[in-house]
Design a protein around this motif. Structure first.
Motif, PDB file in Angstrom:
ATOM      1  N   UNK A 297      -9.021  -1.211  11.252  1.00  0.00           N
ATOM      2  CA  UNK A 297      -9.547   0.147  11.478  1.00  0.00           C
ATOM      3  C   UNK A 297      -9.135   0.638  12.867  1.00  0.00           C
ATOM      4  N   UNK A 298      -9.332  -0.193  13.867  1.00  0.00           N
ATOM      5  CA  UNK A 298      -9.003   0.224  15.237  1.00  0.00           C
ATOM      6  C   UNK A 298      -7.494   0.327  15.445  1.00  0.00           C
TER       7      UNK A 298
ATOM      8  N   UNK B 293      -8.758   2.758   3.151  1.00  0.00           N
ATOM      9  CA  UNK B 293      -9.405   2.259   1.927  1.00  0.00           C
ATOM     10  C   UNK B 293      -8.397   1.527   1.046  1.00  0.00           C
ATOM     11  N   UNK B 294      -7.157   2.027   0.998  1.00  0.00           N
ATOM     12  CA  UNK B 294      -6.132   1.382   0.164  1.00  0.00           C
ATOM     13  C   UNK B 294      -5.831  -0.025   0.687  1.00  0.00           C
ATOM     14  N   UNK B 295      -5.779  -0.164   2.004  1.00  0.00           N
ATOM     15  CA  UNK B 295      -5.547  -1.488   2.608  1.00  0.00           C
ATOM     16  C   UNK B 295      -6.714  -2.421   2.276  1.00  0.00           C
ATOM     17  N   UNK B 296      -7.913  -1.890   2.427  1.00  0.00           N
ATOM     18  CA  UNK B 296      -9.115  -2.683   2.173  1.00  0.00           C
ATOM     19  C   UNK B 296      -9.178  -3.134   0.709  1.00  0.00           C
ATOM     20  N   UNK B 297      -8.845  -2.230  -0.207  1.00  0.00           N
ATOM     21  CA  UNK B 297      -8.891  -2.575  -1.640  1.00  0.00           C
ATOM     22  C   UNK B 297      -7.840  -3.625  -1.989  1.00  0.00           C
ATOM     23  N   UNK B 298      -6.674  -3.522  -1.362  1.00  0.00           N
ATOM     24  CA  UNK B 298      -5.639  -4.530  -1.636  1.00  0.00           C
ATOM     25  C   UNK B 298      -6.130  -5.909  -1.201  1.00  0.00           C
TER      26      UNK B 298
ATOM     27  N   UNK C 184       0.818  -1.213   0.000  1.00  0.00           N
ATOM     28  CA  UNK C 184       0.000   0.000   0.000  1.00  0.00           C
ATOM     29  C   UNK C 184       0.856   1.270   0.000  1.00  0.00           C
ATOM     30  N   UNK C 185       2.107   1.143   0.459  1.00  0.00           N
ATOM     31  CA  UNK C 185       3.027   2.305   0.439  1.00  0.00           C
ATOM     32  C   UNK C 185       3.134   2.869  -0.981  1.00  0.00           C
ATOM     33  N   UNK C 186       2.994   2.006  -1.997  1.00  0.00           N
ATOM     34  CA  UNK C 186       3.061   2.454  -3.399  1.00  0.00           C
ATOM     35  C   UNK C 186       1.950   3.450  -3.722  1.00  0.00           C
ATOM     36  N   UNK C 187       0.871   3.453  -2.937  1.00  0.00           N
ATOM     37  CA  UNK C 187      -0.303   4.288  -3.239  1.00  0.00           C
ATOM     38  C   UNK C 187      -0.223   5.684  -2.608  1.00  0.00           C
ATOM     39  N   UNK C 188       0.809   5.972  -1.797  1.00  0.00           N
ATOM     40  CA  UNK C 188       0.889   7.281  -1.157  1.00  0.00           C
ATOM     41  C   UNK C 188       1.088   8.366  -2.211  1.00  0.00           C
ATOM     42  N   UNK C 189       0.801   9.632  -2.022  1.00  0.00           N
ATOM     43  CA  UNK C 189       0.319  10.173  -0.756  1.00  0.00           C
ATOM     44  C   UNK C 189      -1.170   9.894  -0.543  1.00  0.00           C
ATOM     45  N   UNK C 190      -1.539   9.766   0.721  1.00  0.00           N
ATOM     46  CA  UNK C 190      -2.930   9.532   1.095  1.00  0.00           C
ATOM     47  C   UNK C 190      -3.555  10.864   1.506  1.00  0.00           C
ATOM     48  N   UNK C 191      -4.797  11.077   1.071  1.00  0.00           N
ATOM     49  CA  UNK C 191      -5.471  12.338   1.390  1.00  0.00           C
ATOM     50  C   UNK C 191      -5.724  12.444   2.891  1.00  0.00           C
TER      51      UNK C 191
END
Lengths: 206, 206
Positions: free
Chosen positions: A188-189, A75-80, A61-68
Motif C-alpha cells: 500500500x505504501x 485490490x487486484x494485487x491483494x486478490x491475486x 495483475x496487468x491482465x486486469x487493467x484498466x483500473x478504475x
C-alpha cells in the motif's frame, strides 16, 4: 501496445503536469490514466517491487487493467495474493529480507527496503539492539520457516523488536496470515509513493 | 534452520568433493542431500532465478522439501506453476525479457538469460536479423499481451526467428500454454546447471 513509445509520451505529459520527478521511474507519481496505458514491460518495471522481489504478481495483475483508480489496482494485487496456495503465500514472505539482517549489512537490500529500514531507524541499531534483532529473527525463522515481515514504515525499532518477540509465540497459520497482512501494508505504501492518490469523491474513471 | 552456517558447511563439503567451483553460488553443483538441508534464504539465493525473476516460485517450493531427487524438485516447480491462475501464468511470461531486446542492448539481462542469449547467437545478430526480431517481438506482444518465450539453448537464431513467425499465428490460450512449456524447458536446463544429475537407477534418497 507493448512498446515504450506511449509510456515516454505519458511520462513527458506527467512531467509537464508536475507529477514526475525523474524520467527513469524512481518516485514517479503517475495518474491512473497513465498507468492504464502502460505497456506490460513498463508496468512491471515501475510496479514490479510493490511486493518485494515478486514482479510475477504485478505482471499477473496487468491482465486486469484498466483500473478504475489506485484502490482498484491495490485490490487486484491483494486478490491475486489471496488466491495463491498457502505455499505461495509463504513464498512471498520468503522474498522479504531479514530486518537489519545480512542484506542490510551487505548493502544488497532493494531500494524500497533500504528506505524503509532507514525510516524505522533499523540502519542505526546499537550493537545490543542488532544482536537482539538477529537472535529473534533467527528464532522466528526456525519456528515458522519464513522470515518475520512487518511494515517498518508504520513502526519504530522499539515497536518492531516488541512485535517480533510477541509474534514468535503465534501459531504458524496465524503468523502466515499476519505476515501477508504486513506485506499488503508495505505494498500500500509503496504504491502510494508511485501513484497519485485517488481524489476524495472523484468520479470513477471507467 | 534458516541461518547459513549449515550451508557453508555443506558447500565446504561439496568443494572438497569437487562438486563446487565457487563459494558465492554461481554454477554450484550440489547433490540432493545438500539441497534438502539448505536454509530457505540460501535455497532462494541459489535457485531463485530458475524461473526468470520469479523467486516467489522457488521460495514456495522450499515448503515441499525434502526432495527425493532433482526430478522431484523440478516436478514441484512445475506443479506450482500449473496450479497458478491463467493471469499468474501470463505474469511468469511477462517476467522474461524480449529475445535480443532492450535488456540485451542495455546490459540488464540476468546472468542466466545473458548466457542463453550468447549460446543461441542472439548477442551477435546482423542488423537485418535484429530488425526482424524486434518487429516480430513487438507484433507478438501486441497480439498476446506477453512476450515470446522460447528455450534459446534448445534452438539457434534461425529456428527462433522461424518459431516466432509461426507462433504469432496461434490462439492466445494455445500460445500461453506453449510459453509455459518453454519456461519449463528453460527451468530444466537452469536446474541441471546447479544440481548434480540423478544417477540412473539410483535408489530413492527418501
Amino acid at each position: 501496445m507493448c512498446t515504450s513509445a506511449l509510456t515516454q509520451s505519458l511520462v513527458r505529459r506527467s512531467v509537464r503536469a508536475g507529477h514526475v520527478t525523474n524520467h527513469k521511474y524512481p518516485h514517479i507519481n503517475m495518474d491512473i490514466d497513465a498507468i492504464n496505458a502502460l505497456p506490460c514491460e513498463d508496468f512491471v518495471n515501475i510496479f514490479g517491487n510493490v511486493v518485494e522481489k515478486c514482479p510475477l504478481i504485478t505482471a499477473a495483475v496487468w491482465s486486469r487493467r484498466p483500473f478504475a483508480n489506485l484502490t482498484a489496482l491495490e485490490a487486484a494485487i491483494s486478490e491475486f495474493i489471496d488466491a495463491l496456495p498457502e505455499s505461495g503465500k509463504e513464498g512471498i514472505l520468503r522474498c522479504y529480507p531479514d530486518l537489519a539482517g545480512r542484506d542490510l549489512q551487505g548493502d544488497t537490500l532493494t531500494r524500497e527496503s533500504r528506505e524503509e529500514h532507514a525510516r524505522a531507524g533499523l540502519d542505526a541499531l546499537s550493537s545490543g539492539e542488532a544482536l537482539r534483532m538477529s537472535r529473534l529473527n533467527w528464532e522466528y525463522k526456525v519456528r515458522f520457516g519464513f522470515p518475520f515481515v512487518i511494515c517498518a514504515r508504520m513502526n519504530d525499532k522499539a515497536n518492531i523488536l516488541q512485535q517480533l518477540t510477541e509474534r514468535c509465540r503465534n501459531e504458524r497459520t496465524v503468523e502466515r496470515a499476519r505476515g501477508i497482512e504486513e506485506v499488503k501494508k508495505i505494498s500500500h505504501l509503496r504504491l502510494q509513493s508511485l501513484v497519485l492518490p485517488d481524489a476524495p469523491n472523484a468520479p470513477n474513471k471507467l
